[in-house]
Design an enzyme around this catalytic site. Sequence first.
Site, PDB file in Angstrom:
ATOM      1  N   ASP A   1     -81.431  48.048  54.217  1.00 48.03           N
ATOM      2  CA  ASP A   1     -80.465  48.412  52.866  1.00 48.03           C
ATOM      3  C   ASP A   1     -79.129  49.146  53.742  1.00 48.03           C
ATOM      4  OD1 ASP A   1     -80.474  49.077  50.894  1.00 48.03           O
ATOM      5  OD2 ASP A   1     -81.167  51.679  51.159  1.00 48.03           O
TER       6      ASP A   1
ATOM      7  N   HIS B   1     -78.703  43.716  45.927  1.00 45.84           N
ATOM      8  CA  HIS B   1     -79.426  44.566  45.224  1.00 45.84           C
ATOM      9  C   HIS B   1     -80.218  44.484  43.340  1.00 45.84           C
ATOM     10  CE1 HIS B   1     -78.909  47.726  48.035  1.00 45.84           C
ATOM     11  NE2 HIS B   1     -79.858  48.338  47.476  1.00 45.84           N
TER      12      HIS B   1
ATOM     13  N   HIS C   1     -82.512  41.442  44.450  1.00 45.88           N
ATOM     14  CA  HIS C   1     -84.046  42.477  44.545  1.00 45.88           C
ATOM     15  C   HIS C   1     -84.636  43.037  43.610  1.00 45.88           C
ATOM     16  CE1 HIS C   1     -85.547  46.272  45.086  1.00 45.88           C
ATOM     17  NE2 HIS C   1     -85.821  46.528  45.946  1.00 45.88           N
TER      18      HIS C   1
ATOM     19  N   HIS D   1     -88.109  48.465  50.074  1.00 48.37           N
ATOM     20  CA  HIS D   1     -86.992  48.270  49.280  1.00 48.37           C
ATOM     21  C   HIS D   1     -85.971  47.450  50.075  1.00 48.37           C
ATOM     22  CE1 HIS D   1     -83.634  49.366  46.957  1.00 48.37           C
ATOM     23  NE2 HIS D   1     -83.054  49.389  48.161  1.00 48.37           N
TER      24      HIS D   1
HETATM   25 ZN   LIG Z   1     -80.834  50.242  48.668  1.00 47.27          ZN
END
Ligand SMILES: [Zn+2]
Length: 356
Positions: free
Chosen positions: A170, A253, A256, A270
Amino acid sequence: MHLAMASANAYIHGSGVLRQAGEWLQKYGKNLFIIGGRTAWSKASVLLVPSFLEHGLGYEVASFQGESSYEEVERLQSLAPKEIDLVMGVGGGKALDASKTVAARLKKPFVAVPTVAGTCSCVTHISVMYTPQGVFVDYINHPQNSLLTLVDTAIIADSPANYMLSGIGDTLAKWYEGIVCARGHEDHVPTKLGLAAAKVCLDTLVQYSSQALKDMEKKDPSYAVQQITDAIFIASGAVGGFGMETTRACAAHGVHDGLTVVEETHAMLHGIKVAYGILALMHIDGQPLEEIEHLKAFYRNIGLPTSLAELGVDRKLTDEELERVAQLALSPTSFMRFMPYSVSSAMITEAIRKTE
Ligand SMILES: [Zn+2]
């Protein structure tokens, strides 16, 4: 107009800092309302409580039930004692996000005690909110950052290494998404500060991730663990804290979010999925193949995924599935909107094919 809220008011790190928590807390208040995950509180309380007693601090504890939802915030708020000076959250990102929202509603300063290095929640003024079932609802921008963030590296080193690996994925995105999102704003000082912080994230992660993950397996709060924890918390928080909309998450993201339609990926943390999204972002953006290969070599070295198979999808996605991933990645609330140019579904499906 540009708003910058770059960091916690005070950020204190080190192995064993929780043993001195009372010394710091007493500067700000006498009575604490503590919200903690069960495992997190059982570990942290052994260090915190003796320090509270030594410094004459009063405290009450409420147990966090696991989801950062408005329902959970209501429940926790109803448990708050009348006389409190500070709200303290103890745990991972969701526990901190929920307790931060409780603090904001009670109009009390927030103290963060992160127990895993998975997100930068402990230093930001943002809470991510979900339904009680864990489906994303929205973000809350609170009017204050944390008053105090206490990072005990020994506690972090005692948590599962996979959370740190997710935090690394991340935080890596801060650089790769930041430099794309910032296009057209490069001459703006808060954007420059955000990108400088993103560069600190990148350089620290490249240098120390491999060692830190090895040390995590031995539960050793080493220098490398400290470096990576600081990258995930204070450097990462400063990227959006300075740059705001100009250095936000974007296509990594977005991809994602799109991948959430693929059932098999749900078990993955995540940041591990975001890491895959970074590779797709580089293809969407047409970046040189050798740079993508260079990043993939780093992934292989530390255990981040370079293919959907490594995210648990051991089959080829059909054209229809890829199209659904792209459509979800392009939904109006997706971070894809922070790309500096318009991205089509064909660009996304093509980028995933290239990544594969
Ligand atoms: Zn994130």
